[in-house]
Design an enzyme around this catalytic site. Structure first.
Site, PDB file in Angstrom:
ATOM      1  N   LYS A 106       0.772  -1.195   0.019  1.00  0.00           N
ATOM      2  CA  LYS A 106      -0.011  -0.075  -0.041  1.00  0.00           C
ATOM      3  C   LYS A 106       0.880   1.221   0.029  1.00  0.00           C
ATOM      4  CE  LYS A 106      -4.583   0.787   0.143  1.00  0.00           C
ATOM      5  NZ  LYS A 106      -5.367  -0.162  -0.658  1.00  0.00           N
ATOM      6  N   ALA A 222     -17.317   2.632  -4.520  1.00  0.00           N
ATOM      7  CA  ALA A 222     -17.545   1.410  -4.173  1.00  0.00           C
ATOM      8  C   ALA A 222     -19.151   1.562  -3.582  1.00  0.00           C
ATOM      9  CB  ALA A 222     -17.079   1.053  -2.872  1.00  0.00           C
TER      10      ALA A 222
HETATM   11  P1  NAD Z   1     -14.562   7.478  -2.270  1.00  0.00           P
HETATM   12  O1  NAD Z   1     -13.683   8.365  -1.954  1.00  0.00           O
HETATM   13  O2  NAD Z   1     -15.000   7.156  -3.724  1.00  0.00           O
HETATM   14  O3  NAD Z   1     -15.990   7.429  -1.505  1.00  0.00           O
HETATM   15  C1  NAD Z   1     -16.021   7.439  -0.218  1.00  0.00           C
HETATM   16  C2  NAD Z   1     -17.444   8.072   0.291  1.00  0.00           C
HETATM   17  O4  NAD Z   1     -17.457   8.015   1.798  1.00  0.00           O
HETATM   18  C3  NAD Z   1     -17.663   9.286  -0.109  1.00  0.00           C
HETATM   19  O5  NAD Z   1     -19.178   9.282  -0.393  1.00  0.00           O
HETATM   20  C4  NAD Z   1     -17.608  10.150   1.061  1.00  0.00           C
HETATM   21  O6  NAD Z   1     -18.389  11.389   1.279  1.00  0.00           O
HETATM   22  C5  NAD Z   1     -18.137   9.319   2.173  1.00  0.00           C
HETATM   23  N1  NAD Z   1     -17.563   9.409   3.632  1.00  0.00           N
HETATM   24  C6  NAD Z   1     -16.140  10.260   3.747  1.00  0.00           C
HETATM   25  N2  NAD Z   1     -16.266  10.366   5.068  1.00  0.00           N
HETATM   26  C7  NAD Z   1     -17.330   9.885   5.517  1.00  0.00           C
HETATM   27  C8  NAD Z   1     -17.998   9.811   6.937  1.00  0.00           C
HETATM   28  N3  NAD Z   1     -17.314  10.426   7.889  1.00  0.00           N
HETATM   29  N4  NAD Z   1     -18.970   9.158   7.228  1.00  0.00           N
HETATM   30  C9  NAD Z   1     -19.862   8.789   6.048  1.00  0.00           C
HETATM   31  N5  NAD Z   1     -19.359   8.771   4.694  1.00  0.00           N
HETATM   32  C10 NAD Z   1     -18.217   9.512   4.601  1.00  0.00           C
HETATM   33  O7  NAD Z   1     -13.803   6.024  -1.813  1.00  0.00           O
HETATM   34  P2  NAD Z   1     -14.155   4.652  -2.346  1.00  0.00           P
HETATM   35  O8  NAD Z   1     -13.183   4.079  -3.615  1.00  0.00           O
HETATM   36  O9  NAD Z   1     -15.672   4.381  -2.640  1.00  0.00           O
HETATM   37  O10 NAD Z   1     -13.758   3.658  -1.244  1.00  0.00           O
HETATM   38  C11 NAD Z   1     -14.544   3.570   0.085  1.00  0.00           C
HETATM   39  C12 NAD Z   1     -14.065   2.289   0.830  1.00  0.00           C
HETATM   40  O11 NAD Z   1     -13.869   1.520   0.181  1.00  0.00           O
HETATM   41  C13 NAD Z   1     -12.774   2.974   1.558  1.00  0.00           C
HETATM   42  O12 NAD Z   1     -12.534   2.149   2.786  1.00  0.00           O
HETATM   43  C14 NAD Z   1     -11.841   1.887   0.368  1.00  0.00           C
HETATM   44  O13 NAD Z   1     -10.376   1.778   0.854  1.00  0.00           O
HETATM   45  C15 NAD Z   1     -12.682   0.723   0.101  1.00  0.00           C
HETATM   46  N6  NAD Z   1     -12.329   0.211  -1.064  1.00  0.00           N
HETATM   47  C16 NAD Z   1     -12.410   0.690  -2.088  1.00  0.00           C
HETATM   48  C17 NAD Z   1     -12.134  -0.113  -3.547  1.00  0.00           C
HETATM   49  C18 NAD Z   1     -12.463   0.634  -4.589  1.00  0.00           C
HETATM   50  O14 NAD Z   1     -12.285  -0.244  -5.807  1.00  0.00           O
HETATM   51  N7  NAD Z   1     -12.908   1.824  -4.947  1.00  0.00           N
HETATM   52  C19 NAD Z   1     -11.673  -1.064  -3.373  1.00  0.00           C
HETATM   53  C20 NAD Z   1     -11.372  -1.748  -2.220  1.00  0.00           C
HETATM   54  C21 NAD Z   1     -11.628  -1.254  -0.926  1.00  0.00           C
END
Ligand code: NAD
Length: 416
Positions: A106, A222
């Site tokens: 990471k 996600a």
């Molecule tokens: P992103 O930045 O696209 O979305 C994150 C979302 O969470 C946004 O809507 C944001 O407004 C919201 N958020 C932020 N702070 C918040 C809070 N305090 N309370 C509620 N909502 C809040 O990120 P993502 O890519 O969708 O990733 C989200 C999670 O999924 C992370 O933990 C990431 O590590 C995990 N993840 C994502 C992927 C991927 O391919 N996108 C893969 C594996 C894991």
């Protein structure tokens, strides 16, 4: 007593518990409880206004026994060595759990990317790669997008690496834009992988997904794709959604497409027509069939786990449940699909992107998603069967499978 929320200590505790259950000798825990290599780099940047700024960057390479290490690059003001190490451990268990031939890594930069111009973002991406070029590569460590990085940033990083190497090396980075060798299906891969797990979990507990009530915390990549896929593929009813500003609720269902439009126009789901405002804390405690934390780590913990009122928790976010929270969910017979299984769709399609990159031959989305379904479904059943065998919760089942595969690789190499 205050609950310990340090990400790397939580990850070490989970590993320790899994080693204990599967009766791994303590020497093995010692070998696996720290990254193989952790690098901190200073990134010096000329800003648009002529000033000089420095940023801290990190790369944690956790374990390479099963293959080149793989993991995203996060750009966030709250990035920390502890979080990066924890997520690199999670990547190791994730790749092993879905049985793809990769280790875990990471990376991250402490930066508020919203404050940088496009030129500064490009420069930061290139500077990071110049600092790390010696320790990444298609056979060493392959970065990908993560929080606040995207396919365009990956394109700059790829270009910088190829300039240094003076040749094309498309498989050094995944999550690339399609014209530069990205894979069809990558954008929806995490959500699709999670949906395949939810489908299998529903069969396990006899839950009819048609009309099942779903609450999703986090409406980013996600969470938003998951809301669309669960609605389209299984006719689930999304009753609540949220982002960092708060949540919206409608017991009769929310149209994810309208929520997406609302978010695009106003940058929040708040104010969506025909919904009632709720807090992120209230969303987690709603009565529903499936609760999907898809935002942050440490949101289900000792203080609120007993109020969680759903049948399935599908962890799309990394690390949303603390070890104390886990125990409570297990005792309350809530079916948890653990993070490094539930959200493994993204890295699995990244792996398929590498495979396609090596051949320079690209598959249609249908083939990518069919392969993803096969890999995720197999991994899901392996993990839950292991949990049943050890009479433990699903996270430990997934850990035991993953650790066992990493240990086998290390033994075959003569490392232990
Ligand atoms: P992103 O930045 O696209 O979305 C994150 C979302 O969470 C946004 O809507 C944001 O407004 C919201 N958020 C932020 N702070 C918040 C809070 N305090 N309370 C509620 N909502 C809040 O990120 P993502 O890519 O969708 O990733 C989200 C999670 O999924 C992370 O933990 C990431 O590590 C995990 N993840 C994502 C992927 C991927 O391919 N996108 C893969 C594996 C894991």
């Amino acid at each position: 007593m205050v609950e310990n929320l340090d990400p790397f200590q939580i990850s070490q505790e989970q590993l320790f518990n899994a080693c204990k259950i599967s009766e791994c000798v303590s020497d093995v825990y010692k070998v696996l409880n720290e990254p193989e290599r952790f690098v901190e780099v200073k990134l010096i940047m000329k800003m648009d206004d002529g000033s000089l700024k420095t940023f801290k960057g990190f790369r944690s390479q956790y374990n390479s026994a099963r293959g080149p290490m793989k993991g995203g690059i996060r750009w966030h003001p709250d990035e920390s060595p502890s979080l990066i190490k924890a997520l690199s451990a999670l990547m190791t268990w994730k790749c092993a759990c879905v049985d793809i031939p990769l280790g875990g890594a990471k990376g991250g930069i402490i930066v508020d990317s919203k404050e940088l111009s496009n030129r500064e973002l490009e420069s930061l991406a290139r500077t990071y790669i110049r600092q790390l070029a010696d320790i990444i590569g298609p056979n060493i460590d392959i970065p990908a997008p993560d929080v606040y990085t995207n396919p365009q940033i990956m394109a700059y990083m790829l270009d910088e690496y190829e300039k240094i190497m003076r040749k094309h090396v498309p498989s050094v980075i995944t999550g690339k834009p399609l014209p530069l060798g990205g894979s069809a299906g990558r954008m929806i891969a995490t959500a699709k992988g999670g949906a395949f797990c939810i489908r299998e979990a529903a069969k396990e507990i006899g839950l009819n997904l048609n009309g099942a009530k779903v609450a999703i915390q986090g409406f980013g990549n996600a969470g938003s794709w998951t809301s669309k896929i669960l609605t389209q593929d299984f006719n689930c009813k999304i009753i609540a959604l949220s982002d960092s500003k708060g949540g919206v609720y409608n017991e009769n269902g929310i149209d994810p497409y309208k929520a997406k439009d609302q978010k695009a126009k106003t940058s929040t789901v708040l104010g969506l027509k025909d919904t009632q405002e709720i807090t992120n804390e209230e969303l987690l405690e709603l009565e529903c069939d499936i609760l999907i934390p898809a935002a942050l780590e440490n949101v289900i913990m000792r203080s609120n786990a007993k109020k969680i009122n759903c049948k399935i928790v599908a962890e799309l976010a990394n690390g949303p449940t603390t070890p104390e929270g886990d125990k409570i969910l297990f005792n309350n017979e809530i079916y948890v699909i653990p993070d490094f299984l539930c959200n493994a769709g993204g890295v699995t399609v990244s792996y398929l992107e590498m495979v396609q990159g090596y051949y320079r031959y690209f598959w249609p989305e249908e083939k990518v998603l069919k392969t993803l379904d096969r890999i995720m479904t197999k991994a899901f059943h392996a993990a839950i069967n292991k949990a049943k065998e050890y009479n433990t919760h699903n996270r430990m089942g997934a850990y035991i499978i993953a650790i066992d595969r990493v240990i086998t690789a290390m033994k075959l190499r003569g490392w232990i």
